[in-house]
Design a protein around this motif. Structure first.
Motif, mmCIF file in Angstrom:
data_model
loop_
_atom_site.group_PDB
_atom_site.id
_atom_site.type_symbol
_atom_site.label_atom_id
_atom_site.label_comp_id
_atom_site.label_asym_id
_atom_site.label_seq_id
_atom_site.Cartn_x
_atom_site.Cartn_y
_atom_site.Cartn_z
ATOM 1 N N ILE A 1 1.297 -1.374 -0.006
ATOM 2 C CA ILE A 1 0.052 -0.121 -0.265
ATOM 3 C C ILE A 1 0.708 1.162 0.022
ATOM 4 C CG2 ILE A 1 -0.264 0.192 2.039
ATOM 5 C CD1 ILE A 1 -3.197 0.591 -0.279
ATOM 6 N N GLU A 2 -0.073 2.626 -0.584
ATOM 7 C CA GLU A 2 1.390 3.450 -0.420
ATOM 8 C C GLU A 2 -0.195 4.612 -0.358
ATOM 9 O OE1 GLU A 2 3.230 4.827 -3.753
ATOM 10 O OE2 GLU A 2 4.222 2.453 -4.612
ATOM 11 N N TYR A 3 0.388 5.733 0.692
ATOM 12 C CA TYR A 3 -0.506 7.109 0.796
ATOM 13 C C TYR A 3 0.562 8.252 0.899
ATOM 14 C CZ TYR A 3 -3.083 3.419 3.608
ATOM 15 O OH TYR A 3 -3.338 2.506 4.067
ATOM 16 N N TRP A 4 -0.173 9.002 0.638
ATOM 17 C CA TRP A 4 0.678 10.573 0.870
ATOM 18 C C TRP A 4 -0.316 11.610 1.754
ATOM 19 C CZ3 TRP A 4 4.328 12.249 -2.186
ATOM 20 C CH2 TRP A 4 4.687 14.159 -2.371
ATOM 21 N N TYR A 5 0.511 11.641 2.700
ATOM 22 C CA TYR A 5 0.351 12.589 4.062
ATOM 23 C C TYR A 5 1.383 13.123 4.439
ATOM 24 C CZ TYR A 5 0.837 8.684 6.961
ATOM 25 O OH TYR A 5 1.463 7.230 7.775
ATOM 26 N N CYS A 6 1.221 13.942 5.234
ATOM 27 C CA CYS A 6 1.971 14.482 6.939
ATOM 28 C C CYS A 6 1.902 13.756 7.733
ATOM 29 C CB CYS A 6 1.702 16.250 7.216
ATOM 30 S SG CYS A 6 2.521 16.905 7.900
ATOM 31 N N TYR B 1 6.255 17.147 7.444
ATOM 32 C CA TYR B 1 7.129 16.699 6.652
ATOM 33 C C TYR B 1 5.556 16.059 5.305
ATOM 34 C CZ TYR B 1 11.846 18.217 8.204
ATOM 35 O OH TYR B 1 12.511 18.472 8.750
ATOM 36 N N GLU B 2 5.211 16.554 4.082
ATOM 37 C CA GLU B 2 4.563 15.390 2.967
ATOM 38 C C GLU B 2 5.206 14.490 2.730
ATOM 39 O OE1 GLU B 2 0.151 18.351 1.998
ATOM 40 O OE2 GLU B 2 1.908 18.882 1.186
ATOM 41 N N GLY B 3 4.367 13.871 2.117
ATOM 42 C CA GLY B 3 5.412 12.898 1.401
ATOM 43 C C GLY B 3 4.810 11.049 0.957
ATOM 44 N N ARG B 4 5.754 10.286 0.600
ATOM 45 C CA ARG B 4 4.827 9.487 -0.166
ATOM 46 C C ARG B 4 5.598 8.183 2.169
ATOM 47 N NH1 ARG B 4 4.095 7.192 -4.761
ATOM 48 N NH2 ARG B 4 5.349 8.220 -5.617
ATOM 49 N N HIS B 5 4.690 6.948 2.171
ATOM 50 C CA HIS B 5 4.458 6.645 3.409
ATOM 51 C C HIS B 5 4.240 4.808 2.431
ATOM 52 C CE1 HIS B 5 4.665 9.936 5.371
ATOM 53 N NE2 HIS B 5 4.256 9.854 6.195
ATOM 54 N N ILE B 6 4.684 4.115 2.839
ATOM 55 C CA ILE B 6 4.323 2.500 2.175
ATOM 56 C C ILE B 6 4.388 1.649 3.039
ATOM 57 C CG2 ILE B 6 5.715 3.863 0.243
ATOM 58 C CD1 ILE B 6 8.008 1.273 1.271
ATOM 59 N N SER C 1 8.502 24.481 6.091
ATOM 60 C CA SER C 1 7.821 25.069 5.376
ATOM 61 C C SER C 1 6.169 24.447 5.607
ATOM 62 C CB SER C 1 8.133 24.837 4.067
ATOM 63 O OG SER C 1 7.563 22.897 3.991
ATOM 64 N N GLY C 2 5.697 23.069 6.685
ATOM 65 C CA GLY C 2 5.321 22.948 6.893
ATOM 66 C C GLY C 2 4.339 22.175 6.189
ATOM 67 N N CYS C 3 2.906 21.538 5.994
ATOM 68 C CA CYS C 3 2.040 20.696 5.215
ATOM 69 C C CYS C 3 1.253 21.348 4.346
ATOM 70 C CB CYS C 3 1.485 19.621 6.052
ATOM 71 S SG CYS C 3 2.920 18.531 6.666
ATOM 72 N N ALA C 4 0.841 21.121 3.562
ATOM 73 C CA ALA C 4 -0.393 22.295 2.552
ATOM 74 C C ALA C 4 -1.658 21.890 3.463
ATOM 75 C CB ALA C 4 -0.747 21.177 1.610
ATOM 76 N N ASP C 5 -1.606 21.205 4.536
ATOM 77 C CA ASP C 5 -3.366 21.913 4.819
ATOM 78 C C ASP C 5 -2.897 22.521 6.128
ATOM 79 O OD1 ASP C 5 -1.361 20.076 6.583
ATOM 80 O OD2 ASP C 5 -2.938 18.178 7.569
ATOM 81 N N GLY C 6 -1.616 23.574 6.587
ATOM 82 C CA GLY C 6 -1.511 23.994 7.299
ATOM 83 C C GLY C 6 -0.872 23.446 8.389
ATOM 84 N N THR C 7 -0.292 22.086 8.626
ATOM 85 C CA THR C 7 -0.167 21.682 9.789
ATOM 86 C C THR C 7 1.519 22.250 9.556
ATOM 87 O OG1 THR C 7 -0.884 20.095 9.946
ATOM 88 C CG2 THR C 7 1.239 19.638 11.247
#
Length: 673
Positions: free
Chosen positions: A626-631, A652-657, A642-648
């Motif tokens: 499985i793969e996800y993209w989140y903070c 770090y935003e990125g791919r999680h596997i 810079s934080g994440c696009a959702d304001g967190t």
């Protein structure tokens, strides 16, 4: 229903076509026999559902947790929109601590499966909640050919024993089975998954003219290696099979008791079932590691204690009017779930720090359905159905602002036309409305349990609409082929997020696709099967970050070769292709595809004894389950500028596997006596 020799069977087996137990009403309806399933190497019990064409079964955490399912452009999460029943008991859990429709099949014993009857699309009046994408009814055998003793040993601490049999008792048969299981897996932190399963069934007669009582019990404990950020693997901070929280994992249990009764007359068929279920779950997870709390970490616990019960009754009557054959069917289905409690808690190393929310829920539903099948000519029949469902949710919340009562009702029509057969070919035209229920807590919530901000309630029942054009043909003797062109729209993609205790809103959606399924039995020792599926899933609201639905798979394939009765030898090879998925709504990030191969070779020492070697991930490919993209933020990782696009902030935003397991071997010794 009347049986006509020229019509097509909906039952698939390896070597022959069995007599019909009914006629298909859609190209995507069918059945898989236990005989065919027994020749397939299965890594996890839930993978028996991969025999449903187009369905992908995977895992993003410890094997004791429910699988993740994908079908018809849906990331079904742990079971939403796909209804599953085992031995007359529903597996989907509404208002579940981890996810709506949670379907844990770790209690399933594959060797006991008699058949899997599957349907896809909202065209069947008997199917209710969670069945918009499809449904599978898994039934256990009533009788085994003697007693069975089986032991399997494998790499990474794998061990499994199974004892089963079906002696005659009084006028019927007593089926028993006991399974003990242990596995550490390839993970740096051993999974130490322990599973104990038991089944006891007494039956007389057949499923269409007889009765049975079935008791099942399951206990499971495990340590979980959840998905990890790819950036930590690429930097060398983590190995591919490492964990960021060695105390994640869970424990679960499930007890059920069910009874099924059926009687068949000259022109009638009556069936009744009643079931009771008690289950529980304690699940510790940590998906963001140290993003929100750098001191204690972000581990949380989801827990529930559930008692549920239900019944179903149906009656079918065959009549004739003005020279036309008809079948009239009616039914009622009742269900009640009591959760006391269902909760979300902040934890560290499985020790509770605080309560995010804790609720007590009473959920009741009733479904009434009626269906008429009319045979207009030898080559045309129609099936018209109507279903009405009513739900009541009563939520007692730790925050009084989130407590309350919600009710909803929905009426869903279903209609099918079947043309043929001509030259052993039938055509199907299907249209129908379906629905799925939302989490009861989302129907009464008014305040976010973490931020305290006001949130909107969700509609308890969400309508879906589907249409399908299908074809089923026996092109050559032994070659069964089906094609289905389908479309499914949903009024919303609302999802109760158990990780946060609140509702995540998404807009309406539209999915389209095509499926092509084939089974070709060349002779009494060789069979090929090929299931190919393509779909397109999009949001229908332009006011979003993009039209793509995260996790919606476009292309899947499941190909297999089975060999049996070739002297003492038997075996199979299976290839599963899991296509890329968008991870963000704008499709700027996509998952990788994967092609996973499993292999079995076996030898029958004599009529009682056989040995089989299973090889999983045959070519030892480095794939991701499985793969996800989140903070997220790894412990000790410097705060992001810079934080994440959702304001967190700081993350770090990125791919999680979650990696697929490397090549592994299991050796099974089976003895029948």
């Amino acid at each position: 229903m009347p049986v006509h020799a020229a019509e097509l069977s909906t039952v698939e087996v390896r070597a022959r076509v069995e007599n019909m137990e009914g006629m298909a009403s859609a190209g995507s309806e069918g059945a898989v026999s236990g005989a065919r399933l027994s020749n397939v190497p299965i890594l996890r019990p839930g993978e028996v559902l991969e025999m449903v064409p187009g369905l992908i079964v995977t895992q993003h955490a410890g094997d004791g947790k429910a699988n993740q399912y994908f079908l018809r452009g849906f990331n079904l999460d742990h079971g939403t929109d796909f209804a599953t029943w085992v031995a007359g008991v529903p597996a989907n859990m509404p208002t579940h601590a981890h996810g709506q429709g949670y379907t844990d099949l770790n209690f399933l014993i594959p060797e006991l499966v008699d058949r899997i009857h599957y349907r896809k699309g909202p065209y069947f009046a008997e199917e209710g909640d969670f069945s918009s994408a499809g449904a599978a009814h898994i039934d256990y055998v009533r009788r085994l050919s003697g007693h069975l003793a089986q032991i399997t040993l494998g790499q990474h601490g794998y061990g499994r024993t199974l004892l089963a049999g079906s002696p005659d008792l009084a006028r019927g048969t007593l089926l028993y089975a006991l399974e003990a299981f242990h596995n550490d897996g390839p993970w740096t932190v051993p999974e130490h998954y322990r599973r104990l399963n038991g089944v006891l069934r007494y039956s007389e007669g057949t499923r269409f003219d007889g009765w049975s009582v079935t008791a099942m019990r399951y206990r499971g404990h495990w340590v979980s290696t959840d998905q990890v950020p790819l950036r930590a693997i690429e930097s060398g901070r983590l190995g591919r099979y490492d964990s960021l929280d060695p105390t994640a994992g869970g424990q679960t249990w499930r007890d059920s008791l069910s009874a099924n009764w059926a009687t068949r007359g000259a022109a009638t068929q009556t069936q009744a079932s009643v079931w009771w279920l008690r289950s529980g779950l304690d699940l510790w997870s940590n998906f963001q590691y140290a993003l929100n709390d750098t001191t204690h970490g972000d581990q949380f616990k989801q827990a529930e204690r559930r008692q549920a019960a239900g019944l179903g009754v149906s009656h079918a009557l065959e009549t004739g009017w003005a020279g036309f054959a008809q079948t009239h069917s009616v039914g009622v289905q009742l269900r009640q779930d009591r959760l006391a409690p269902v909760g979300l808690y902040r934890t560290q190393n499985r020790s509770q720090l605080s309560t995010t929310r804790e609720d007590r829920v009473l959920q009741r539903s009733i479904g009434l359905w009626a269906q008429n099948e009319w045979r207009w000519t030898p080559w045309l029949r129609s099936i018209a159905g109507l279903r009405a469902d009513a739900y009541r949710f009563d939520v007692q919340a730790s925050d009084p602002a989130n407590a309350g009562v919600a009710t909803d009702q929905i009426v869903t029509p279903r209609f099918s036309l079947v043309f043929g057969p001509w030259q052993k070919t039938e055509f199907y035209l299907n249209y129908g409305h379906g629905f799925h229920s939302n989490d009861a807590r989302g129907a009464t919530i008014t305040r976010d349990p973490v931020s305290g901000e006001a949130v909107d309630k969700v509609k308890p029942l969400v309508r879906t609409r589907g249409a399908e054009l299908g074809l089923r043909s026996e092109i050559l003797p032994g070659w069964q082929s089906t094609v289905a062109l389908w479309q499914l729209s949903a009024a919303s993609e609302l999802l109760f997020v158990g990780d946060a205790g609140t509702t995540e809103a998404s807009p309406p959606s539209l999915r389209r696709g095509v499926e092509w399924s084939n089974l070709y039995t060349f002779n009494d020792w060789l069979a090929l099967d090929a299931d190919l599926a393509w779909s397109r899933a999009r949001f229908r609201d332009e006011n979003t970050a993009g039209p793509f639905i995260p996790g919606a798979v476009t292309t899947t394939a499941n190909l297999g070769v089975s060999v049996d009765n070739l002297g003492p030898w038997f075996g199979s090879f299976r290839l599963r292709y899991f296509g890329p998925r968008p991870l963000l709504e704008d499709n700027s990030v996509r998952s990788a595809s994967s092609a996973l191969s499993n292999f079995r070779v076996g030898y029958k020492v004599d009529r009682r004894t056989q040995v089989a070697l299973d090889v999983y991930n045959l070519f030892d490919r480095k794939l991701n389950d499985i793969e996800y993209w989140y903070c997220s933020r790894v412990p000790g990782e410097a705060a992001s500028a810079s934080g994440c696009a959702d304001g967190t902030a700081d993350g770090y935003e990125g791919r999680h596997i979650h990696p697929a397991e490397p090549r592994s071997l299991r050796l099974t010794l089976r003895y029948q006596y």
